[in-house]
Motif scaffolding. Structure first.
Motif, PDB file in Angstrom:
ATOM      1  N   VAL A 123     -15.222 -74.197  74.253  1.00 32.10           N
ATOM      2  CA  VAL A 123     -15.818 -75.425  74.768  1.00 32.10           C
ATOM      3  C   VAL A 123     -14.712 -76.475  74.929  1.00 32.10           C
ATOM      4  O   VAL A 123     -13.834 -76.597  74.076  1.00 32.10           O
ATOM      5  CB  VAL A 123     -16.902 -75.944  73.795  1.00 32.10           C
ATOM      6  N   ASP A 124     -14.747 -77.207  76.025  1.00 27.89           N
ATOM      7  CA  ASP A 124     -13.763 -78.259  76.281  1.00 27.89           C
ATOM      8  C   ASP A 124     -13.938 -79.364  75.230  1.00 27.89           C
ATOM      9  O   ASP A 124     -14.991 -80.018  75.187  1.00 27.89           O
ATOM     10  CB  ASP A 124     -14.013 -78.809  77.691  1.00 27.89           C
ATOM     11  N   PRO A 125     -12.912 -79.592  74.409  1.00 26.44           N
ATOM     12  CA  PRO A 125     -13.071 -80.620  73.364  1.00 26.44           C
ATOM     13  C   PRO A 125     -13.220 -82.023  73.927  1.00 26.44           C
ATOM     14  O   PRO A 125     -13.637 -82.943  73.226  1.00 26.44           O
ATOM     15  CB  PRO A 125     -11.798 -80.488  72.537  1.00 26.44           C
ATOM     16  N   GLY A 126     -12.893 -82.187  75.201  1.00 24.46           N
ATOM     17  CA  GLY A 126     -13.089 -83.487  75.834  1.00 24.46           C
ATOM     18  C   GLY A 126     -14.492 -83.658  76.375  1.00 24.46           C
ATOM     19  O   GLY A 126     -14.863 -84.741  76.833  1.00 24.46           O
ATOM     20  N   ASN A 127     -15.264 -82.579  76.334  1.00 25.58           N
ATOM     21  CA  ASN A 127     -16.615 -82.644  76.890  1.00 25.58           C
ATOM     22  C   ASN A 127     -17.588 -81.818  76.037  1.00 25.58           C
ATOM     23  O   ASN A 127     -18.146 -80.823  76.485  1.00 25.58           O
ATOM     24  CB  ASN A 127     -16.589 -82.110  78.331  1.00 25.58           C
ATOM     25  N   PRO A 128     -17.790 -82.242  74.794  1.00 29.52           N
ATOM     26  CA  PRO A 128     -18.600 -81.441  73.874  1.00 29.52           C
ATOM     27  C   PRO A 128     -20.037 -81.253  74.341  1.00 29.52           C
ATOM     28  O   PRO A 128     -20.684 -80.262  73.994  1.00 29.52           O
ATOM     29  CB  PRO A 128     -18.594 -82.245  72.569  1.00 29.52           C
ATOM     30  N   LEU A 129     -20.512 -82.188  75.178  1.00 35.77           N
ATOM     31  CA  LEU A 129     -21.926 -82.123  75.547  1.00 35.77           C
ATOM     32  C   LEU A 129     -22.233 -80.980  76.507  1.00 35.77           C
ATOM     33  O   LEU A 129     -23.389 -80.713  76.826  1.00 35.77           O
ATOM     34  CB  LEU A 129     -22.385 -83.460  76.140  1.00 35.77           C
ATOM     35  N   GLU A 130     -21.169 -80.285  76.963  1.00 34.81           N
ATOM     36  CA  GLU A 130     -21.453 -79.118  77.806  1.00 34.81           C
ATOM     37  C   GLU A 130     -22.061 -77.986  76.979  1.00 34.81           C
ATOM     38  O   GLU A 130     -22.673 -77.071  77.528  1.00 34.81           O
ATOM     39  CB  GLU A 130     -20.190 -78.635  78.541  1.00 34.81           C
ATOM     40  N   ALA A 131     -21.922 -78.039  75.652  1.00 36.70           N
ATOM     41  CA  ALA A 131     -22.520 -76.992  74.807  1.00 36.70           C
ATOM     42  C   ALA A 131     -23.313 -77.547  73.638  1.00 36.70           C
ATOM     43  O   ALA A 131     -24.033 -76.808  72.970  1.00 36.70           O
ATOM     44  CB  ALA A 131     -21.426 -76.079  74.269  1.00 36.70           C
ATOM     45  N   PHE A 132     -23.188 -78.839  73.382  1.00 36.51           N
ATOM     46  CA  PHE A 132     -23.854 -79.429  72.205  1.00 36.51           C
ATOM     47  C   PHE A 132     -24.622 -80.679  72.614  1.00 36.51           C
ATOM     48  O   PHE A 132     -24.405 -81.231  73.690  1.00 36.51           O
ATOM     49  CB  PHE A 132     -22.803 -79.805  71.147  1.00 36.51           C
ATOM     50  N   ARG A 133     -25.516 -81.104  71.722  1.00 39.94           N
ATOM     51  CA  ARG A 133     -26.161 -82.402  71.925  1.00 39.94           C
ATOM     52  C   ARG A 133     -25.888 -83.262  70.700  1.00 39.94           C
ATOM     53  O   ARG A 133     -25.670 -82.738  69.596  1.00 39.94           O
ATOM     54  CB  ARG A 133     -27.669 -82.238  72.142  1.00 39.94           C
ATOM     55  N   GLU A 134     -25.842 -84.567  70.914  1.00 37.66           N
ATOM     56  CA  GLU A 134     -25.606 -85.466  69.794  1.00 37.66           C
ATOM     57  C   GLU A 134     -26.830 -85.505  68.895  1.00 37.66           C
ATOM     58  O   GLU A 134     -27.964 -85.350  69.353  1.00 37.66           O
ATOM     59  CB  GLU A 134     -25.287 -86.871  70.298  1.00 37.66           C
ATOM     60  N   ALA A 135     -26.597 -85.714  67.602  1.00 38.47           N
ATOM     61  CA  ALA A 135     -27.705 -85.768  66.645  1.00 38.47           C
ATOM     62  C   ALA A 135     -27.440 -86.901  65.667  1.00 38.47           C
ATOM     63  O   ALA A 135     -26.300 -87.380  65.548  1.00 38.47           O
ATOM     64  CB  ALA A 135     -27.786 -84.439  65.890  1.00 38.47           C
ATOM     65  N   THR A 136     -28.479 -87.312  64.957  1.00 42.35           N
ATOM     66  CA  THR A 136     -28.252 -88.286  63.891  1.00 42.35           C
ATOM     67  C   THR A 136     -27.673 -87.547  62.690  1.00 42.35           C
ATOM     68  O   THR A 136     -27.750 -86.312  62.604  1.00 42.35           O
ATOM     69  CB  THR A 136     -29.571 -88.949  63.446  1.00 42.35           C
ATOM     70  N   TRP A 137     -27.136 -88.310  61.768  1.00 38.49           N
ATOM     71  CA  TRP A 137     -26.571 -87.664  60.571  1.00 38.49           C
ATOM     72  C   TRP A 137     -27.644 -86.900  59.813  1.00 38.49           C
ATOM     73  O   TRP A 137     -27.433 -85.773  59.372  1.00 38.49           O
ATOM     74  CB  TRP A 137     -25.923 -88.702  59.653  1.00 38.49           C
ATOM     75  N   SER A 138     -28.852 -87.510  59.630  1.00 43.17           N
ATOM     76  CA  SER A 138     -29.865 -86.799  58.835  1.00 43.17           C
ATOM     77  C   SER A 138     -30.274 -85.515  59.519  1.00 43.17           C
ATOM     78  O   SER A 138     -30.425 -84.486  58.871  1.00 43.17           O
ATOM     79  CB  SER A 138     -31.131 -87.614  58.620  1.00 43.17           C
ATOM     80  N   GLU A 139     -30.403 -85.578  60.837  1.00 42.00           N
ATOM     81  CA  GLU A 139     -30.828 -84.369  61.557  1.00 42.00           C
ATOM     82  C   GLU A 139     -29.761 -83.277  61.439  1.00 42.00           C
ATOM     83  O   GLU A 139     -30.070 -82.115  61.157  1.00 42.00           O
ATOM     84  CB  GLU A 139     -31.040 -84.737  63.025  1.00 42.00           C
ATOM     85  N   ALA A 140     -28.503 -83.668  61.614  1.00 40.51           N
ATOM     86  CA  ALA A 140     -27.432 -82.670  61.590  1.00 40.51           C
ATOM     87  C   ALA A 140     -27.248 -82.096  60.191  1.00 40.51           C
ATOM     88  O   ALA A 140     -27.073 -80.881  60.019  1.00 40.51           O
ATOM     89  CB  ALA A 140     -26.137 -83.312  62.066  1.00 40.51           C
ATOM     90  N   LEU A 141     -27.273 -82.952  59.185  1.00 41.47           N
ATOM     91  CA  LEU A 141     -27.096 -82.451  57.817  1.00 41.47           C
ATOM     92  C   LEU A 141     -28.272 -81.567  57.411  1.00 41.47           C
ATOM     93  O   LEU A 141     -28.101 -80.534  56.752  1.00 41.47           O
ATOM     94  CB  LEU A 141     -26.944 -83.624  56.847  1.00 41.47           C
ATOM     95  N   ASP A 142     -29.485 -81.962  57.800  1.00 45.41           N
ATOM     96  CA  ASP A 142     -30.652 -81.111  57.497  1.00 45.41           C
ATOM     97  C   ASP A 142     -30.495 -79.763  58.186  1.00 45.41           C
ATOM     98  O   ASP A 142     -30.750 -78.707  57.594  1.00 45.41           O
ATOM     99  CB  ASP A 142     -31.946 -81.776  57.994  1.00 45.41           C
ATOM    100  N   ALA A 143     -30.089 -79.804  59.454  1.00 47.30           N
ATOM    101  CA  ALA A 143     -29.947 -78.550  60.203  1.00 47.30           C
ATOM    102  C   ALA A 143     -28.868 -77.674  59.572  1.00 47.30           C
ATOM    103  O   ALA A 143     -29.035 -76.457  59.421  1.00 47.30           O
ATOM    104  CB  ALA A 143     -29.590 -78.854  61.656  1.00 47.30           C
ATOM    105  N   ALA A 144     -27.738 -78.291  59.176  1.00 49.85           N
ATOM    106  CA  ALA A 144     -26.649 -77.516  58.577  1.00 49.85           C
ATOM    107  C   ALA A 144     -27.106 -76.869  57.275  1.00 49.85           C
ATOM    108  O   ALA A 144     -26.924 -75.663  57.054  1.00 49.85           O
ATOM    109  CB  ALA A 144     -25.449 -78.425  58.332  1.00 49.85           C
TER     110      ALA A 144
END
Ligand code: SF4
Ligand code: SF4
Ligand code: FES
Length: 1019
Positions: free
Chosen positions: A385-406
């Motif tokens: 994935v292009d590190p300059g364009n993370p949204l081509e493979a990921f979506r932004e999340a809040t900290w609580s959402e990301a930590l819960d998901a992890a």
């Protein structure tokens, strides 16, 4: 520290201090450090220079004493009552006496004397502030100011300080014709219109760092400092250590402002090309750079590198294991520049990475928000994935959402497939506290010992041999001990590139008279200072070392008392060495027998001999055997357990020693207590409050990747490691990472590994946190927070705890010091090191068992920490590499690092100066091999092994042996590890990075891949 949902509160930064406007730029006066530093640096303790009594004299009527060897100026500084101006004098350098700013009047002398050179005699009466002395000092400053630019390049320079101090505001004299400025170097601006020819830069370059680039040329009004043969600095052999910048008292040499910093401070910027860029070949593309412009007297001019900091924070360099202490100069939550502190491992010296490699933290690709993989973008092992364009493979999340998901994803793997399906890679770049908590999370929270880090890829075989033979994996003697060594062996290491500041102390020792035996398949820079350069054929280390030991035994150069009283296994070694006479080995190893004999004699018969080794020794399938030979060499000659002797495997990353000490390895708990030992398990079960610790050794880095492809490992938590670049046969590693059921990556950037993540947690950078780090010398040192993390970014220590709490562990460590308190219980060898002591002293050496212990700089003095207290001599027989050249793959590929680029390049390739100097992937070849391929410098060369193919730019290097190719592994667009062999050393489980068979061909430059970052990027 950021709140979980992005509520940012600004915590006060530890040890940030407001600079004192009136402070003397020379640092505190009146301490004893000046003389001690001089002693250490110049080695005068050894020469008897300081023998004798203190000398009583008076300075401006004040009675004081000079220590033996001290000058008037040094005694005045230590006493602190009288400030004598000085410009060419720099503490720690040889006095030169050329500027005459320090003149004093001595009763009975006809003429004034330079106090930086003159030593007092008993009863001497000196006046530094008499009318005559002051008149002379002022005249010198006025003459120098006459030549200085109207607007000083550095308004806080020492020259400006002394001008102010002596009340000199203007000059009555005409200025001389001034040399033009030179902006050809990416990191250093040369503005000799401010030069006073004090030669501090010359001495810094020649006598301190021993690079021999800067000289003083021409005569009279034409005299000036020059780089090499009066070359533009960017085209000279300058290695960018910046020691000259740190030494310059006028601002004639300044660090370039990083464009990203300047961009905010100065509105306008403009691109200039260096003279080198006129020849636009791929090898010098990086010499183009952005230079910020300012208006001066109505004219546009490149901005000065000087900018005023608002706080100066004492910390450490984040790169190599030398552990240089630094000061970050900060304004507006940005680092403006870095200077070296007087730490025990660097004494104010830095290399180009420590000095200029800091602006990666401000890089636009820095991850600022947690990311969750998009459901419509599956993982693909062949697509990064292009590190300059993370949204081509990921979506932004809040900290609580990301930590819960992890946490949920990792817990699900543990619950569905069992603890043995879990794995974790920690980081040797993180702090001891992060490493400790990470391994504890894997062991306590996920129930597995499958936790490892990059030590597996650098010195695991050295560790295996050291534990087996001398019972401790740490170095026996610190780098600083070279000052006591009469002979040095440096083998399989290139310290001027990989441990540059340590190399400067080695060079100082050689200049003092120590003899260097340099042993390496490549002829590297230190060869010019070596007594013997043994350029042996790649892969024949054991044969060469056995041949040296054969000579030592045959000529009875062994230390019989030491062998009898302190070792075991000597007789087996003698038998094993019989076939290895130098005459029998010279053809195999490619070194004449007579030279092998001379080197062996020199090492064995020197009063004190030290061995340093690097990854050229360890990264082989026989890496453990290589290290066993080096240990045996020291044991049979008694060259261990004393000052100036011993064994020093030069550690790579800044905290690879500490991460291993903290138990971030699959077979040991903290302090190297085996996970298979019921007693150790019982101890840690009690300390950690659990009763089901995994009793089996975990898998190592490369074994974990194989277990993933077998479907045995399904989940992984990666904190600050980049196996998708650093593993051997890296395409296999990428395929394994893409196969994982669940992968969490915590890092600064969207690394190659993060391309395959399910959840990415933005990490905090080195200058944004406080923690301890253990350098190659066993010194535990404190790195302090200089900046707040950007945006919502959280501290890594907090992130580990957030995951822990979400899987049921009630961890509430308030800060790094609270974790360190627990580490003292888990790591008895550091139990005596309190947090308060670290804050006060900045650096404490272990073993330090009880509070107040000084810490043992030299270990193994009386015995070895083995069961019988003896050092075990383990013979080794020569075996070949796993994959030797053949008709299809006729060359040998050796991989390693460059001075400017660290490891997988995630940080250094995003550091503007570093990537401007080394912007493209290169392969170094002997010029004759290059011509045989029909290619020349700058052409594209394809490298192909049985595992992959990359294309890089040819760089001729006569130090590379014919038939070999050297490639750095920092470039994603030509990832050297696509080529390397994953075959492991059976003991250390380290892959054979340093040797595999490769074929080469000249190809069209169209075949070279584009990078997703780097290439001298303009930030
Ligand atoms: S450049 Fe600076 S350090 Fe070098 S001689 Fe000139 S004033 Fe001195
Ligand atoms: S020698 Fe190592 S620790 Fe020191 S400045 Fe260079 S990279 Fe940093
Ligand atoms: S400081 Fe003494 S002569 Fe320059």
């Amino acid at each position: 520290m950021s709140g979980i949902d992005g509520n940012v509160t600004s915590a006060p930064l530890a040890h940030a201090s407001e600079p004192d406007e009136s402070a003397n730029p020379l640092g505190p006066q009146g301490s004893e450090t000046a003389i001690h530093r001089l002693e250490r640096r110049l080695g005068w303790e050894r020469s008897g220079e300081y023998d004798g009594d203190a000398v009583a004299f008076t300075l401006d009527g004040i009675e004081m004493e000079a220590l033996p060897g001290e000058t008037i100026l040094q005694a005045a500084d230590r006493h602190g009552a009288v400030e004598i101006p000085r410009l060419c004098y720099n503490e720690g350098m040889r006095p030169d006496g050329n500027c005459r700013a320090c003149m004093v009047e001595i009763e009975g002398d006809r003429v004034l004397a330079a106090s930086c050179c003159r030593r007092p005699t008993p009863g001497m009466k000196v006046q530094a502030q008499s009318e005559r002395a002051l008149k002379s000092q002022r005249m010198v400053i006025e003459l120098l100011l006459a030549d200085a630019p109207e607007i000083p390049h550095d308004p806080e320079s020492e020259l400006m300080y002394w001008a102010d101090h002596l009340g000199v505001r203007t000059a009555r004299f005409a200025a001389r014709h001034q040399p033009a400025p030179d902006f050809t170097h990416a990191g250093i601006e040369v503005r000799l219109d401010a030069c006073i020819q004090c030669t501090r830069c010359v001495r810094a370059c020649r006598e301190v760092q021993v690079h021999d680039v800067i000289g003083y040329a021409h005569r009279g009004a034409e005299s000036k400092i020059v780089f090499d043969l009066d070359d533009p600095m960017g085209e000279s052999t300058c290695v960018g250590c910046g020691e000259c910048v740190q030494a310059c008292p006028t601002g004639a040499l300044l660090p370039s402002l990083p464009a990203i910093v300047a961009g905010d401070l100065i509105a306008k910027s403009h691109r200039i090309d260096s003279a080198a860029a006129a020849h636009d070949t791929p090898l010098n593309r990086g010499s183009k750079r952005l230079v910020p412009l300012v208006q001066i007297n109505g004219h546009q001019a490149p901005a000065s590198g000087w900018a005023k900091s608002t706080s100066d924070v004492e910390s450490l360099c984040p790169y190599c294991g030398v552990g240089c202490q630094t000061t970050y100069h900060v304004a507006d939550d940005r680092i403006l520049s870095v200077s070296g502190r007087d730490g025990p491992s660097n004494h104010e010296r830095l290399c180009v990475k420590g000095r200029f490699g800091f602006d990666y933290i401000h890089h636009p690709q820095r991850l600022l928000k947690p990311l969750i993989r998009r459901t419509d973008v599956p993982k693909d092992a062949h697509t990064l994935v292009d590190p300059g364009n993370p949204l081509e493979a990921f979506r932004e999340a809040t900290w609580s959402e990301a930590l819960d998901a992890a946490a949920t994803g990792l817990r699900r793997v543990r619950d569905e497939f069992g603890s043995s399906a879990m794995s974790g890679f920690g980081s040797a770049k993180g702090s001891n506290e992060e490493a400790y908590l990470f391994q504890k999370l894997m062991r306590v929270g996920f129930g597995t010992n499958n936790v490892d880090h990059c030590t597996r890829l650098c010195h695991a075989s050295s560790v295996a041999a050291l534990l087996e033979c001398v019972g401790s994996a740490a170095v026996s003697n610190q780098v600083a001990d070279v000052q006591y060594a009469d002979c040095l062996i440096i083998i399989g290491a290139n310290p001027t590139v990989n441990h540059p500041v340590a190399a400067t102390f080695m060079k100082n020792a050689i200049e003092r008279g120590a003899k260097l035996i340099l042993m390496d398949p490549r002829r590297t820079e230190l060869s010019r200072l070596a007594e013997h350069t043994l350029q042996f054929k790649p892969d024949t280390d054991v044969a060469l070392l056995n041949a040296m030991m054969h000579v030592i035994v045959e000529e009875d150069l062994v230390d019989h008392d030491f062998i009898e009283q302190r070792t075991s296994g000597y007789d087996e070694l003698v038998k094993a060495l019989r076939p290895y006479s130098p005459e029998a080995m010279e053809h195999l190893v490619g070194v004449p027998a007579a030279q092998i004999r001379d080197a062996a004699r020199l090492y064995a018969t020197s009063r004190t001999s030290m061995i340093f080794w690097g990854m050229g020794i360890s990264q082989h399938v026989h890496g453990t055997d290589n290290a066993r030979c080096l240990i045996a060499l020291a044991l049979i000659t008694g060259q261990i357990g004393r000052r100036g002797t011993g064994l020093h495997p030069l550690r790579g990353q800044n905290n690879v020693q500490g991460a291993s000490d903290m138990g971030l390895i699959p077979m040991f708990y903290p302090d190297y207590r085996s996970v298979e030992d019921p007693e150790a398990r019982g101890y840690f079960s009690e300390l950690w409050g659990v009763d089901d610790l995994d009793p089996k050794r975990g898998l190592t880095v490369v074994e974990i990747m194989h277990a993933v492809t077998r479907g045995e490992i399904r989940g992984m938590y990666v904190m600050g490691e980049n196996p998708a670049m650093s593993d051997p046969d890296v395409q296999h590693a990428r395929e394994a990472l893409a196969e994982l059921d669940f992968l969490v990556v915590q890092d600064l950037f969207l690394t190659e590994t993060a391309s395959f993540a399910d959840v990415i947690l933005p990490a905090s950078a080195f200058p944004e946190k406080t923690g301890t780090f253990t350098n190659t010398d066993r010194r535990v040192q404190i790195g302090r927070q200089a900046l707040n993390p950007p945006g919502d970014v959280m501290q890594d220590l907090e992130l580990i705890q957030e995951i822990a709490r979400r899987i049921g562990l009630d961890w509430r460590y308030e800060d790094a010091s609270a974790v360190w308190q627990e580490i003292r219980l888990a790591v008895p060898s550091s139990a005596g090191i309190t947090w308060e002591r670290l804050e006060d002293e900045h650096s404490v050496t272990y073993p330090c068992l009880r509070e107040g212990d000084p810490g043992d700089e030299v270990i193994f003095i009386d015995d070895f920490p083995t069961k019988d207290g003896r050092g075990r001599i383990v013979p080794a027989n020569f075996i070949t590499a796993d994959e030797v050249p053949d008709r299809d793959y006729p060359f040998v590929l050796i991989t390693g690092r460059l001075l400017e680029h660290w490891h997988t390049g995630a940080m250094t390739r995003r550091a503007g100066v570093l990537d401007a100097i080394e912007p493209i992937a290169t392969v170094s070849l002997h010029p004759d091999d290059l011509s045989a391929l029909g290619a020349s410098a700058g052409d594209s060369i394809a490298l192909e092994t049985r595992r992959g193919r990359v294309v890089a730019t040819a760089r001729p290097d006569a130090g590379i042996p014919r038939g070999s190719a050297f490639m750095p592994f920092a470039y994603v667009e030509a990832a050297a590890n696509l080529l390397t062999n994953p075959k492991l050393d059976p003991f250390g489980k380290i892959p054979e990075f340093k040797y595999c068979a490769v074929r080469l061909a000249a190809v069209s430059s169209d075949e070279q891949s584009d990078a997703m970052y780097g290439v001298g990027a303009e930030l």
